[in-house]
Scaffold this active site. Structure first.
Site, PDB file in Angstrom:
ATOM      1  N   ASP A 157      37.761  45.144  31.436  1.00  0.00           N
ATOM      2  CA  ASP A 157      38.148  45.263  30.023  1.00  0.00           C
ATOM      3  C   ASP A 157      36.957  45.227  29.067  1.00  0.00           C
ATOM      4  OD1 ASP A 157      37.931  42.611  30.968  1.00  0.00           O
ATOM      5  OD2 ASP A 157      39.185  41.807  29.362  1.00  0.00           O
ATOM      6  N   GLU A 195      39.851  40.083  31.658  1.00  0.00           N
ATOM      7  CA  GLU A 195      38.984  38.907  31.809  1.00  0.00           C
ATOM      8  C   GLU A 195      38.733  38.264  30.461  1.00  0.00           C
ATOM      9  OE1 GLU A 195      36.009  36.193  31.713  1.00  0.00           O
ATOM     10  OE2 GLU A 195      35.645  38.127  30.785  1.00  0.00           O
TER      11      GLU A 195
END
Ligand SMILES: [Zn+2]
Ligand SMILES: [Zn+2]
Length: 447
Positions: free
Chosen positions: A111, A178
């Site tokens: 991400d 994350e």
């Protein structure tokens, strides 16, 4: 990051060349592996660099990693991995079996962050997206997860092409979210360790924004902190600003709570136990002459021990409620979102030492250095909490001269991770990332 060596570039290159060519005590895996990986890297580098730039210019926010995960899945499939998608959101799991032997998990996160990129790079992101509140934001890989993915693909390519040098099972995972501290939990709850071979070891790397490329750094044991998010709604009784006696002012109360919270770390926690309580957001009121009925606080709480974590979280609630009682206000609402909790990251000692000893032989001892723990968080720690030895190390990503310059008195401050100005230097960072991680796997599964 406080580096402990002076990165004398020429000397270190000489030392590492000597160490590698001497090839005396690499043991398992053999030194030829280093040479083979370097040769394979030479032919892969331009394609990996192109992959890096492509991922960098197409970032996706947490829980929206649709195209990124599909890209990673495609890369693994081409290499012969058995790939499953949508494991815990957009999580990707690729399994490559190669006879009996250990099962090794290599993790990348996928991400990006809601940041408007300001690097001025030709491949800078111009992407905009919507965050979880629907707000229009810039999107940027400002934490280096694009570099993590590129190295991960590179390592998969190396190992898929070197099956004669290792045995066992590889589990390569692309983890979503994350940055929200959610993705590891989502993948574990979706059966990562039940539906797929359970790993004997988990490995990951993370970019470091303050150290030069060609180096790696690590912390044995506790490396990163417990992270909790706490929300407090301070309640009062609203009314006219000119008639405070008719109200219970939540702004004054919130101000008192913010100050009282400062005594938790300074007065209640053992000084030898690290802890942080930061009020990062305070919002209340609409106009000069209106006393509002509530004020909202948002806190980040960092600890390293479970017992300290419990004490600090309990103390926040106790202090907020006591202050409210003292102000004859309604009880405040204190919530700790368990979904936002990231456990401390503890690198297993045996795995850390074995891998670090190898890194010193591969890169040269002066390119591998220990660093103190920091109060940041990383949800890779969850795989360790789930009972598997883990090791996460940091990959230097900056031109050495920029690091030297920043250490001069009055020198420029380097942008940190998450900065709109941070970027790794692609080629040398990819080289060191792929070389070290491939060797780390061979060190555990080498023939
Ligand atoms: Zn980050
Ligand atoms: Zn990160």
């Amino acid at each position: 990051m406080k580096t402990r060596n002076n990165f004398a570039a020429q000397l270190s290159v000489l030392v590492s060349v000597l160490l590698i060519t001497a090839g005396t005590s690499l043991g398992e895996p053999p030194p030829e592996s280093v040479q083979e990986i370097k040769q394979r890297l030479d032919s892969q580098l331009s394609s990996l660099e192109a992959l890096y730039k492509d991922i960098h210019s197409h970032p996706e926010l947490s829980l929206q990693e649709e195209h990124t995960s599909a890209r990673l899945a495609r890369e693994l499939r081409e290499l012969g991995f058995e790939v499953t998608e949508k494991v815990g959101g957009y999580g990707v799991v690729g399994v490559l079996k190669n006879g009996d032997g250990p099962t090794i998990l290599v993790r990348t996160d996928m991400d990006a962050l809601p940041v408007v990129e300001q690097t001025g790079l030709p491949y800078a992101s111009k992407v905009r997206g919507r965050d979880k509140n629907g707000v229009d934001v810039g999107v940027m890989h400002a934490c280096g997860h694009d570099m993590h993915m590129t190295c991960w693909v590179g390592v998969a390519r190396m190992l898929a092409g070197m099956k004669d040098r290792w045995h066992g099972t590889l589990v390569f995972i692309g983890q979503p979210a994350e940055e929200m501290g959610k993705g590891a939990r989502m993948m574990l709850e979706d059966g990562l360790f039940q539906r797929f071979p359970k790993p004997d070891y988990c490995l990951a790397l993370h970019c470091d924004a303050l150290t030069p490329h060609g180096t790696v750094s690590y912390t044995e044991g506790l490396a990163l902190a417990n992270v909790d998010s706490v929300d407090i709604t301070v309640r009062g009784k609203g009314g006219h600003g000119a008639a405070p006696h008719m109200t219970v002012d939540p702004i004054v109360l919130a101000a008192r709570i913010v100050l009282d919270l400062q005594t938790i770390v300074s007065r209640e926690v053992n000084p030898t136990d690290p802890a942080v309580v930061t009020v990062g957001s305070i919002h209340g009121g609409t106009k000069h002459n209106i006393i509002p009925s509530e004020v909202k606080l948002q806190l980040t709480v960092r600890t390293t021990k479970d017992s300290v974590r419990k004490h600090v979280l309990d103390a926040i609630e106790r202090i907020a409620k006591a202050a409210a009682a003292g102000a004859r206000a309604p009880e405040p609402i204190v919530t700790v979102d368990p979904g936002e909790f990231t456990p401390a990251l503890v690198n297993e000692a045996g795995l850390t030492r074995k891998t670090v000893a190898l890194f010193k032989e591969v890169l040269g001892a002066d390119k591998v250095f220990e660093r103190p723990p920091v109060m940041g968080g990383e949800d890779f720690g969850r795989y360790g909490k789930a009972g598997v030895p883990i090791f996460l190390y940091f990959l230097g990503t900056l031109p050495p001269e920029r690091v030297v310059e920043s250490k001069r008195e009055g020198g420029p401050t380097l942008p940190s991770l998450h900065s709109d100005h941070y970027y790794p230097v692609p080629e040398p960072s990819i080289r060191t990332g792929v070389l070290t991680m491939t060797m780390a796997v061979l060190n555990l599964a080498g023939k």
